[in-house]
Write an enzyme that holds these catalytic residues in place. Structure first.
Site, PDB file in Angstrom:
ATOM      1  N   SER A 262       0.917  -1.178  -0.008  1.00 52.44           N
ATOM      2  CA  SER A 262       0.011   0.203   0.125  1.00 52.44           C
ATOM      3  C   SER A 262       0.998   1.124   0.162  1.00 52.44           C
ATOM      4  O   SER A 262       2.028   1.153   0.274  1.00 52.44           O
ATOM      5  CB  SER A 262      -0.746  -0.214   1.463  1.00 52.44           C
ATOM      6  OG  SER A 262      -0.183   0.204   2.316  1.00 52.44           O
ATOM      7  N   LYS A 263       0.250   2.401  -0.189  1.00 51.10           N
ATOM      8  CA  LYS A 263       0.929   3.644  -0.390  1.00 51.10           C
ATOM      9  C   LYS A 263       1.438   3.733   1.393  1.00 51.10           C
ATOM     10  O   LYS A 263       2.579   4.427   1.248  1.00 51.10           O
ATOM     11  CB  LYS A 263      -0.074   4.689  -0.474  1.00 51.10           C
ATOM     12  CG  LYS A 263       0.713   6.059  -0.680  1.00 51.10           C
ATOM     13  CD  LYS A 263      -0.193   7.301  -1.211  1.00 51.10           C
ATOM     14  CE  LYS A 263      -0.115   8.399  -0.505  1.00 51.10           C
ATOM     15  NZ  LYS A 263       1.144   8.847   0.064  1.00 51.10           N
TER      16      LYS A 263
END
Ligand code: GLU
Length: 511
Positions: A262-263
């Protein structure tokens, strides 16, 4: 073996910046298309207007331009199957929604959001399907007159796909083999909404894949749960014969631990998860990109290509042409691929080594000019050749190479203590004279003259070179001394030596 022309597509929704996993998906589609002499299509799936983010489409196009992934058809590229932006295909979808309604494969549902919420509250794990649709307000339960009345009053409705119960649906996946799912777990998915007169992702995706004659659907694993529905839709339209083959790519996983990349992982560990920097138009938040972080596009391509596939040999550095030749979709792994971002920096190092210094020069020139240095192209190329093997990123060259362009104004204390010996001022003063007398300041001429002098005086080469380095660099690092002095030229070399003599000799000399 299929004899069909290979036509594959990358079909992002413009809901924000392109995630690096999406780049990998596009890359695999590209490799597959190229190796089969096929076509790669760029389609924008923007039927969910609530999630539309301005600038996302342009961002995606620019990302692929930077990476060198070329499309044959699609939004901004043209082609015979357009328009390629789904929001421009409303009338096409309407026609196919009608077809499903007329053949009884779909129905209209008038249940309001409140009614649906009430069902969800009343019935645990409520699903709109063969078991519940009989109790809902739809064109299957309401009589014809009521339906017509509702429509004439302008009541909003959705069109739902009528999934037949108790049926095993088989998805043949090139990577995963046969995936069988019982239709009982599927719900009657919404295919169309009267409110915005737009289809949902599922309908638009299938209609377009069919009309654009897509032969293979290569996409992320997160779409695997939708595949049985897509197979049923193909069948409902009577398009089984032209159904594409599916390949669901492995997930990209966190570098450290379980779960999807994920970011937040990028923010936490300090690496980009987007190809280009993204400035969020709503929040103003800036997310870093591979381009702005100093990665070479070829390095990113090579790194991503090996996340979920490998050539089955030890070869890790593969050019785009080699990837096209060796890529094998059916050999992709089923298991998720750990996003080893440190390996990404290694790839960048390798590609810096492989790159021609002329190509790297503009990157370095930009960094130099940001630091107020106006170097000639020749100088920049020369420093790259001397120093690039020491870095993973071109930007790391500045602290290592500053001395080539700016004379030191301080001298590293530790190096002074260690390298500036009692005899150093005398030796550097003599060296100054040796170099001053040289007409030819080439590396060879300097070396010959200096060696002759050192031998004649019986000095230690190491002592002289270390002290000399301190005068030109200001510390104990850098490439070979004659490389430095030749680069600086006679005047600058002598000037720096003089300056060091003045500065360092003022210090109390060691006994
Ligand atoms: N629009 C979908 C996405 O954003 C496409 C999925 C597919 O390739 O079918 O990834």
């Amino acid at each position: 073996m299929t004899t069909r022309n290979v036509r594959v597509r990358f079909a992002p929704s413009p809901t924000g910046p392109l995630h690096i996993g999406g780049v990998r998906t596009a890359l695999y589609n590209y490799l597959f298309a190229r190796q089969h002499g096929g076509k790669l299509i760029f389609r924008i799936e923007d039927t969910d207007s609530r999630r539309f983010v301005p600038g996302a489409e342009e961002y995606i196009i620019e990302s692929f331009k930077w990476l060198g992934i070329e499309f044959d058809e699609g939004v901004s590229f043209g082609g015979n199957y357009g328009p390629y932006r789904q929001s421009e295909r409303r009338d096409i979808y309407k026609h196919y929604v009608e077809q499903l309604l007329n053949t009884g494969k779909a129905y209209m549902a008038f249940d309001t959001p409140e009614e649906l919420d009430a069902c969800r509250e009343r019935i645990p794990n409520f699903q709109y399907d063969a078991h519940t649709r009989g109790n809902m307000r739809n064109s299957l339960t309401l009589d014809k007159e009521t339906v017509e009345k509702l429509l004439s009053e302008g009541a909003q409705y959705v069109v739902r796909f009528k999934v037949e119960p108790d049926e095993d649906v088989c998805v043949n996946d090139i990577i995963r083999g046969k995936v069988v799912i019982n239709s009982n777990i599927l719900d009657d998915k919404v295919l169309y909404k009267s409110a915005d007169q737009l289809p949902t992702y599922h309908l638009a995706n299938i209609v377009d894949d069919h009309l654009m004659e897509i032969s293979h659907v290569i996409r992320g694993e997160e779409w695997l749960p939708s595949a049985p529905l897509h197979v049923l839709l193909y069948r409902a339209f009577g398009w089984e014969d032209t159904m594409p083959e599916f390949a669901h790519l492995p997930l990209l996983l966190k570098p450290d631990g379980k779960g999807k990349l994920s970011k937040r992982d990028g923010d936490r560990l300090g690496f980009p998860v987007f190809p280009l920097q993204w400035n969020d138009p709503k929040t103003g938040e800036i997310s870093s990109g591979y381009r702005e972080s100093g990665y070479l596009p070829q390095a990113v391509i090579n790194f991503l290509a090996l996340l979920g596939w490998n050539p089955g040999t030890d070869q890790e550095i593969l050019s785009l042409d080699e990837l096209v030749a060796q890529f094998n979709l059916s050999k992709c792994s089923k298991a998720g691929a750990k996003f080893d971002y440190v390996k990404g920096t290694w790839f960048n190092h390798e590609y810096i080594l492989l790159s021609n210094d002329e190509t790297l020069a503009p990157h370095f020139e930009k960094i130099l000019s940001n630091n107020g240095i106006n170097a000639s192209h020749e100088q920049v190329v020369k420093v790259l050749a001397l120093m690039k093997s020491r870095v993973n990123f071109i930007k790391e060259l500045w602290p290592l190479c500053k001395f080539f362009f700016v004379a030191p104004d301080t001298y590293d204390e530790k190096t002074v203590r260690k390298r500036w010996k009692e005899q150093s001022p005398r030796q550097i003063a003599e060296l100054y004279e040796v170099l001053k007398d040289l007409e030819d300041f080439s590396m060879e001429a300097q070396e010959a003259a200096v060696n002759q002098w050192i031998e004649a005086c019986d000095y230690k080469l190491g002592d002289v070179m270390n002290a000399w380095r301190l005068t030109l660099v200001g510390e104990g690092k850098g490439p070979h001394m004659y490389e430095i002095s030749t680069f600086l030229g006679k005047a600058e070399t002598l000037q720096r030596m003089q300056k060091a003599l003045n500065t360092l000799s003022a210090e109390p000399l060691m006994e």
